[in-house]
Design a protein around this motif. Structure first.
Motif, PDB file in Angstrom:
ATOM      1  N   UNK A  58       0.818  -1.211   0.000  1.00  0.00           N
ATOM      2  CA  UNK A  58       0.000   0.000   0.000  1.00  0.00           C
ATOM      3  C   UNK A  58       0.857   1.268   0.000  1.00  0.00           C
ATOM      4  N   UNK A  59       1.843   1.318   0.874  1.00  0.00           N
ATOM      5  CA  UNK A  59       2.678   2.514   1.015  1.00  0.00           C
ATOM      6  C   UNK A  59       3.939   2.466   0.159  1.00  0.00           C
ATOM      7  N   UNK A  60       4.189   1.327  -0.493  1.00  0.00           N
ATOM      8  CA  UNK A  60       5.340   1.163  -1.391  1.00  0.00           C
ATOM      9  C   UNK A  60       6.671   1.480  -0.707  1.00  0.00           C
ATOM     10  N   UNK A  61       6.859   0.954   0.499  1.00  0.00           N
ATOM     11  CA  UNK A  61       8.094   1.144   1.248  1.00  0.00           C
ATOM     12  C   UNK A  61       8.207   0.070   2.327  1.00  0.00           C
ATOM     13  N   UNK A  62       9.397  -0.056   2.896  1.00  0.00           N
ATOM     14  CA  UNK A  62       9.604  -0.985   4.006  1.00  0.00           C
ATOM     15  C   UNK A  62       9.042  -0.349   5.275  1.00  0.00           C
ATOM     16  N   UNK A  63       8.235  -1.087   6.000  1.00  0.00           N
ATOM     17  CA  UNK A  63       7.619  -0.578   7.226  1.00  0.00           C
ATOM     18  C   UNK A  63       7.757  -1.612   8.339  1.00  0.00           C
ATOM     19  N   UNK A  64       7.594  -1.156   9.539  1.00  0.00           N
ATOM     20  CA  UNK A  64       7.508  -2.051  10.698  1.00  0.00           C
ATOM     21  C   UNK A  64       6.024  -2.172  11.029  1.00  0.00           C
ATOM     22  N   UNK A  65       5.464  -3.326  10.725  1.00  0.00           N
ATOM     23  CA  UNK A  65       4.019  -3.475  10.865  1.00  0.00           C
ATOM     24  C   UNK A  65       3.558  -3.339  12.307  1.00  0.00           C
ATOM     25  N   UNK A  93      -2.292   7.427   3.341  1.00  0.00           N
ATOM     26  CA  UNK A  93      -2.468   8.804   3.810  1.00  0.00           C
ATOM     27  C   UNK A  93      -3.920   9.273   3.770  1.00  0.00           C
ATOM     28  N   UNK A  94      -4.694   8.805   2.811  1.00  0.00           N
ATOM     29  CA  UNK A  94      -6.099   9.225   2.697  1.00  0.00           C
ATOM     30  C   UNK A  94      -6.988   8.516   3.715  1.00  0.00           C
ATOM     31  N   UNK A  95      -6.564   7.358   4.190  1.00  0.00           N
ATOM     32  CA  UNK A  95      -7.390   6.572   5.113  1.00  0.00           C
ATOM     33  C   UNK A  95      -8.432   5.732   4.394  1.00  0.00           C
ATOM     34  N   UNK A  96      -8.458   5.779   3.073  1.00  0.00           N
ATOM     35  CA  UNK A  96      -9.436   5.009   2.312  1.00  0.00           C
ATOM     36  C   UNK A  96      -8.985   3.583   2.026  1.00  0.00           C
ATOM     37  N   UNK A  97      -7.714   3.301   2.260  1.00  0.00           N
ATOM     38  CA  UNK A  97      -7.179   1.967   2.030  1.00  0.00           C
ATOM     39  C   UNK A  97      -6.464   1.485   3.282  1.00  0.00           C
ATOM     40  N   UNK A  98      -6.646   0.212   3.585  1.00  0.00           N
ATOM     41  CA  UNK A  98      -5.995  -0.390   4.746  1.00  0.00           C
ATOM     42  C   UNK A  98      -5.235  -1.628   4.287  1.00  0.00           C
ATOM     43  N   UNK A 108       0.112  -9.613   2.390  1.00  0.00           N
ATOM     44  CA  UNK A 108      -0.838  -8.798   3.154  1.00  0.00           C
ATOM     45  C   UNK A 108      -2.125  -8.641   2.345  1.00  0.00           C
ATOM     46  N   UNK A 109      -3.170  -8.190   3.018  1.00  0.00           N
ATOM     47  CA  UNK A 109      -4.460  -7.925   2.364  1.00  0.00           C
ATOM     48  C   UNK A 109      -4.629  -6.421   2.194  1.00  0.00           C
ATOM     49  N   UNK A 110      -5.113  -5.999   1.049  1.00  0.00           N
ATOM     50  CA  UNK A 110      -5.444  -4.591   0.825  1.00  0.00           C
ATOM     51  C   UNK A 110      -6.959  -4.474   0.843  1.00  0.00           C
ATOM     52  N   UNK A 111      -7.459  -3.672   1.789  1.00  0.00           N
ATOM     53  CA  UNK A 111      -8.904  -3.449   1.916  1.00  0.00           C
ATOM     54  C   UNK A 111      -9.209  -2.003   1.551  1.00  0.00           C
ATOM     55  N   UNK A 112     -10.346  -1.777   0.897  1.00  0.00           N
ATOM     56  CA  UNK A 112     -10.757  -0.434   0.482  1.00  0.00           C
ATOM     57  C   UNK A 112     -12.120  -0.104   1.087  1.00  0.00           C
ATOM     58  N   UNK A 113     -12.348   1.181   1.336  1.00  0.00           N
ATOM     59  CA  UNK A 113     -13.668   1.579   1.819  1.00  0.00           C
ATOM     60  C   UNK A 113     -14.295   2.547   0.827  1.00  0.00           C
ATOM     61  N   UNK A 114     -15.617   2.488   0.761  1.00  0.00           N
ATOM     62  CA  UNK A 114     -16.344   3.304  -0.212  1.00  0.00           C
ATOM     63  C   UNK A 114     -16.593   4.723   0.285  1.00  0.00           C
ATOM     64  N   UNK A 115     -16.682   4.903   1.604  1.00  0.00           N
ATOM     65  CA  UNK A 115     -16.933   6.236   2.161  1.00  0.00           C
ATOM     66  C   UNK A 115     -16.486   6.265   3.622  1.00  0.00           C
ATOM     67  N   UNK A 116     -16.236   7.475   4.129  1.00  0.00           N
ATOM     68  CA  UNK A 116     -15.820   7.630   5.520  1.00  0.00           C
ATOM     69  C   UNK A 116     -16.894   7.050   6.450  1.00  0.00           C
ATOM     70  N   UNK A 117     -16.459   6.306   7.460  1.00  0.00           N
ATOM     71  CA  UNK A 117     -17.388   5.679   8.400  1.00  0.00           C
ATOM     72  C   UNK A 117     -17.825   4.286   7.974  1.00  0.00           C
ATOM     73  N   UNK A 118     -17.542   3.918   6.738  1.00  0.00           N
ATOM     74  CA  UNK A 118     -17.886   2.587   6.219  1.00  0.00           C
ATOM     75  C   UNK A 118     -16.715   1.643   6.475  1.00  0.00           C
TER      76      UNK A 118
END
Length: 166
Positions: A58-65, A93-98, A108-118
């Motif tokens: 998602x972030x296209x970089x090495x991270x510490x999960x 950064x947008x919070x729309x993808x986890x 890893x799994x990439x999850x998407x949301x359709x709207x804030x609060x969903x």
């Protein structure tokens, strides 16, 4: 005179033994240092696993999960102290993808949301923002956590707060 020569021979033999032992130890240390490969556990993306880094699609970089949101297994009573059984969530950064990192899984799994609060969704998975977060598979809660977020640590060992001067 004989005593002086004897003492001189004795001292020179002791000194020469001392120097040879020191030199032998230096050679042995150098040989063993050549056998150790530092950074030899990098993955295909260059992330150093021994330092806790994993590639984030998602972030296209090495991270510490483990610096993301920690979700405990639903049967946490049996596994409360075992962090290797936890799932971890990082957001873009947008919070729309986890991105969800599950234990004992390479991808890893990439999850998407359709709207804030969903909820964030993908295939059979849902990440629901309820009392923190709940990760569900086929509508069954598999992981849950209070939603506390640690400092996101990326390519360097400094948190983003430190890097940006906050």
């Amino acid at each position: 005179m004989k005593k002086a020569i004897a003492i001189l021979v004795l001292l020179s033999s002791l000194v020469s033994c001392k120097w040879s032992n020191v030199e032998d130890n230096k050679v042995k240390e150098n040989d063993s240092a050549k056998d150790v490969v530092l950074g030899g556990d990098k993955d295909k993306n260059g992330c150093l696993a021994s330092a806790g880094y994993t590639w984030s699609k998602l972030n296209k970089e090495c991270v510490r999960v483990f610096s993301g949101i920690q979700l405990l297994p639903n049967d946490a009573a049996n596994n409360a102290d075992d962090e290797t059984l936890c799932a971890y969530v990082l957001f873009d950064d947008s919070g729309d993808n986890a991105e969800v990192f599950l234990p004992n899984q390479d991808d890893s799994l990439i999850l998407k949301r359709s709207a804030k609060g969903k909820p964030w969704t993908a295939q059979h998975w849902q990440l629901v923002p309820y009392k923190g977060y709940q990760l569900k598979k086929d509508n069954q809660i598999v992981y849950a956590g209070d939603g506390e977020i640690g400092n996101k640590v990326t390519g360097s060992d400094e948190s983003e707060d430190t890097q940006s001067g906050k």
